[in-house]
Design a protein around this motif. Structure first.
Motif, mmCIF file in Angstrom:
data_model
loop_
_atom_site.group_PDB
_atom_site.id
_atom_site.type_symbol
_atom_site.label_atom_id
_atom_site.label_comp_id
_atom_site.label_asym_id
_atom_site.label_seq_id
_atom_site.Cartn_x
_atom_site.Cartn_y
_atom_site.Cartn_z
ATOM 1 N N VAL A 26 10.032 -10.612 -2.155
ATOM 2 C CA VAL A 26 9.824 -9.397 -2.953
ATOM 3 C C VAL A 26 8.522 -9.507 -3.744
ATOM 4 O O VAL A 26 7.701 -8.585 -3.772
ATOM 5 N N SER A 27 8.306 -10.660 -4.381
ATOM 6 C CA SER A 27 7.098 -10.834 -5.179
ATOM 7 C C SER A 27 5.840 -10.713 -4.337
ATOM 8 O O SER A 27 4.861 -10.084 -4.748
ATOM 9 N N VAL A 28 5.872 -11.314 -3.147
ATOM 10 C CA VAL A 28 4.695 -11.253 -2.289
ATOM 11 C C VAL A 28 4.457 -9.814 -1.842
ATOM 12 O O VAL A 28 3.316 -9.335 -1.822
ATOM 13 N N VAL B 165 5.253 -7.023 -3.453
ATOM 14 C CA VAL B 165 4.678 -6.252 -4.566
ATOM 15 C C VAL B 165 3.237 -6.693 -4.814
ATOM 16 O O VAL B 165 2.342 -5.868 -5.013
ATOM 17 N N GLY B 166 3.028 -8.015 -4.778
ATOM 18 C CA GLY B 166 1.672 -8.534 -4.965
ATOM 19 C C GLY B 166 0.718 -7.948 -3.936
ATOM 20 O O GLY B 166 -0.414 -7.602 -4.251
ATOM 21 N N PHE C 295 0.417 -8.911 -10.942
ATOM 22 C CA PHE C 295 1.099 -7.645 -11.231
ATOM 23 C C PHE C 295 0.469 -6.942 -12.432
ATOM 24 O O PHE C 295 0.445 -5.719 -12.497
ATOM 25 N N ILE D 177 -0.498 -4.587 -4.767
ATOM 26 C CA ILE D 177 -1.554 -4.617 -5.780
ATOM 27 C C ILE D 177 -2.870 -5.063 -5.171
ATOM 28 O O ILE D 177 -3.923 -4.465 -5.399
ATOM 29 N N VAL D 178 -2.802 -6.145 -4.405
ATOM 30 C CA VAL D 178 -4.031 -6.804 -3.965
ATOM 31 C C VAL D 178 -4.714 -6.065 -2.817
ATOM 32 O O VAL D 178 -5.942 -5.973 -2.783
ATOM 33 N N VAL D 179 -3.911 -5.498 -1.895
ATOM 34 C CA VAL D 179 -4.518 -4.928 -0.691
ATOM 35 C C VAL D 179 -5.534 -3.817 -0.981
ATOM 36 O O VAL D 179 -6.637 -3.839 -0.431
ATOM 37 N N PRO D 180 -5.224 -2.853 -1.864
ATOM 38 C CA PRO D 180 -6.249 -1.843 -2.144
ATOM 39 C C PRO D 180 -7.534 -2.445 -2.717
ATOM 40 O O PRO D 180 -8.635 -2.012 -2.361
ATOM 41 N N ILE D 181 -7.373 -3.461 -3.582
ATOM 42 C CA ILE D 181 -8.569 -4.087 -4.160
ATOM 43 C C ILE D 181 -9.345 -4.828 -3.070
ATOM 44 O O ILE D 181 -10.571 -4.728 -2.976
ATOM 45 N N PHE E 96 -9.307 -4.165 0.063
ATOM 46 C CA PHE E 96 -9.934 -3.131 0.895
ATOM 47 C C PHE E 96 -11.278 -2.741 0.297
ATOM 48 O O PHE E 96 -12.268 -2.577 1.001
ATOM 49 N N LEU F 63 13.412 -13.846 -3.504
ATOM 50 C CA LEU F 63 12.568 -13.568 -4.676
ATOM 51 C C LEU F 63 11.092 -13.646 -4.307
ATOM 52 O O LEU F 63 10.296 -12.796 -4.695
ATOM 53 N N HIS F 64 10.754 -14.689 -3.540
ATOM 54 C CA HIS F 64 9.352 -14.834 -3.137
ATOM 55 C C HIS F 64 8.918 -13.671 -2.265
ATOM 56 O O HIS F 64 7.820 -13.135 -2.429
ATOM 57 N N TRP G 244 0.941 2.331 -9.924
ATOM 58 C CA TRP G 244 0.219 1.133 -9.481
ATOM 59 C C TRP G 244 -0.480 0.493 -10.673
ATOM 60 O O TRP G 244 -0.455 -0.703 -10.852
#
Lengths: 331, 279
Positions: free
Chosen positions: B19-21, B23-24, A138, B27-31, B33, B16-17, A195
């Motif tokens: 939601v965290s996954v 949000v994660g 995050f 973050i991660v998918v654009p990178i 990509f 909780l997991h 973001w």
């Protein structure tokens, strides 16, 4: 408030000249000439003061001077126009639009970005397997520069080859134009800013949350408070100082937003995502209307300053006074 | 998770997991990509923007890594970040030392001046700064970026260091003076070594700020050979606007040093940010 150094004992001066006990100040001792002490102070302060006065304070003084001239940035400003640049700014639809868009971005940040960050911080405060990995992920966008982030997202949303386009093609829609449509571009900029920065605010909240003593929540539980009540009446009030600082940083950050917008959209289409800093850059470095651009700079500065003074006097005063905030929020 | 969890607790954890996954993933998918897009060619990006590269194309990355331009920009960023950090931390430490441990007329005024500096938006100063640097002949000179950047980093650095220096007990200073240390000796041989954690924190903050700076190098360097990575990335995007895959590769490669630094210095960075705001 300055306190004159009282030279108790020797007249020749002392290593640390305070007679009132200072935290960490040594007792006065003699045998050093006063000039020696003043010299020490000067030597230690000089590099920082010179850098700061020359490269931070002086430019702002120069900007306020230049803002009263019609000046293209070359030679010395000669064409004095008084406050014309300022009245021009407040009649300029682009600049008025900048103010409006800044306000929209601030409101969006306060209503969306910060609450999401707070929610995630509460989530990651729970015992959860792998939470340090989540936290690491995050927060990662915070270390990326606004430029790389912005370039990445222009490509993510690029028509025909982008991720957004690919995803929406599956749904039969079209997201490739999100940065090209004046109706959506500001929201798109906001999403990219969020973001990058929500992790920063999440870390602040997490640190604030972890400094709240465990006993308080245990006591609330014993008193029969559920998770929500405990959050509402214990966590939130005690997180007050952190939240107020995050709001401050968010507003000041939004007022000076430049890199992200410049790279994502250049302020377009038709000024729909332009910020004050972008307008200033356009006039100062593209059209060489340095006087007018300086006036915009000074308005930005005054807005930040007035907001900061107001905010620190009225809203953060409770924190600096060291009072327990929101006392009696329990009513 | 030592005690066996009740179904309710387990269900909560699952949420909780999830939601965290989620949000994660945002973050991660654009990178991801970007990383995978760098391994595609533009044809693949058009027909298959979401999937794995097929076949994997490495020319985008190898081409950039073989080009002198990328390494020079990396070197420029590094030179500016390291020199600037040494200057800002060095001068801030000296100032913070006397501002923390000496009482003198005007001290609070200086402290207030630096504190106000915290809210000077960089964009406000950029235009007169440009005129000033031009006057001093510092355009297209790394010092034209290093010095202003250090100056703007002073407030936060001084405030953090001053707070830390105040926590060092007076007895340490007295002992050092009894042992014959002057103020310089105390500062250099006692205070700085003791302040190593705080110095690490402010250094990491300074490096990250410098590394990400865009506006200042953008206006100071017209000579391409001085461009830093952020300026370079933006220019590369302009130059290869139609070659999405290549630009993706450039973005990914320019992100790597920052992410690597983050992996190494995470603790200092997170601790520093949290501490500086709480302080």
């Amino acid at each position: 408030m300055t306190r004159p150094p009282t030279m108790s004992g020797t007249r020749d001066g002392v290593v640390t000249g305070a007679s009132t006990p200072e935290p960490g100040a040594a007792r006065p001792r003699g045998r050093r000439f006063r000039a020696g002490r003043a010299g020490t102070l000067a030597v230690f302060l000089a590099p920082a003061l010179v850098l700061f006065l020359l490269l931070v304070v002086a430019p702002i003084v120069v900007a306020s001077y230049a803002s009263m001239y019609k000046w293209n940035g070359f030679g010395l400003p000669e064409n004095f126009v008084g406050l014309d640049n300022y009245t021009r700014a407040f009649r300029d639809p682009t600049f008025l639009g900048d103010l409006w868009r800044g306000l929209v971005l601030i409101v969006l940040s306060l209503l969306v970005q910060l609450p999401v960050a707070l929610g995630l911080a509460m989530l990651l405060n729970q015992p959860l397997k792998g939470r340090s990995v989540y936290r690491l992920i995050f927060f990662a966008p915070y270390v990326l520069s606004e430029v790389t982030t912005a370039v990445l997202f222009t490509l993510v949303f690029s028509p025909n080859r982008g991720l957004g386009d690919g995803l929406t093609r599956l749904l039969g829609a079209d997201a490739g134009t999100i940065f090209a449509d004046p109706d959506t571009v500001l929201l798109a900029v906001f999403l990219v800013v969020s973001w990058k920065y929500f992790g920063f605010y999440m870390i602040l909240y997490l640190a604030g949350r972890q400094s709240i003593p465990k006993e308080l929540h245990e006591a609330a539980t014993v008193d029969g408070a559920g998770a929500w009540e405990s959050f509402r009446h214990v966590t939130l009030p005690l997180l007050g100082p952190t939240i107020r600082i995050s709001v401050f940083l968010s507003v000041i950050g939004t007022i000076q937003l430049f890199d992200m917008v410049w790279v994502l959209t250049g302020g377009g289409p038709i000024h729909a995502s332009e910020t004050m800093a972008v307008t200033m850059y356009q006039y100062g470095f593209r059209r060489f209307e340095v006087g007018y651009a300086s006036a915009i700079s000074i308005v930005m500065f005054l807005l930040s300053l007035v907001f900061a003074l107001f905010y620190q006097r009225i809203i953060m005063r409770r924190d600096t006074e060291g009072a327990l905030t929101n006392q009696g929020a329990n009513g | 998770m030592t005690t066996p969890a009740s179904p309710a607790v387990r269900a909560r954890r699952l949420v909780l997991h999830l939601v965290s996954v989620a949000v994660g993933a945002l973050i991660v998918v654009p990178i991801l990509f970007g990383v995978l897009g760098g391994f595609k060619d533009n044809g693949q990006l058009s027909t298959n923007p979401l999937g794995w590269p097929d076949p994997w194309v490495t020319e985008n990355y190898t081409g950039i890594l073989a080009s002198e331009v990328f390494w020079r920009q990396l070197g420029n960023s590094l030179l500016i970040a390291v020199t600037g950090t040494v200057i800002v931390v060095g001068s801030a430490a000296m100032a913070a030392f006397v501002l923390a441990r000496y009482a003198f007329r005007g001290r609070e005024l200086i402290v207030t001046l630096f504190a106000i500096g915290l809210m000077f938006p960089f964009a406000v100063a950029i235009l007169p700064l440009f005129v000033l640097l031009r006057g001093m002949g510092l355009l297209d000179n790394p010092l034209g970026v290093i010095l202003p950047q250090a100056a703007f980093g002073l407030p936060v650095t001084i405030i953090i260091l001053r707070q830390f220096f105040r926590t060092i007990p007076g007895e340490v200073e007295e002992a050092a003076i009894l042992d014959g240390c002057g103020p310089f000796g105390f500062f250099w041989r006692v205070l700085l070594p003791m302040a190593r954690p705080a110095l690490a924190t402010v250094s990491v903050l300074a490096v990250v700020t410098s590394w990400n700076n865009f506006m200042l190098p953008l206006v100071v360097f017209t000579d391409q050979s001085w461009w830093t990575l952020p300026v370079g990335v933006q220019a590369f995007q302009g130059q290869y606007a139609d070659d999405t895959a290549r630009v993706l590769a450039y973005v990914v490669l320019s992100m790597l040093p920052a992410l690597g630094f983050y992996a190494v210095a995470e603790r200092q960075l997170v601790g520093g940010l949290a501490g500086s705001v709480k302080g």
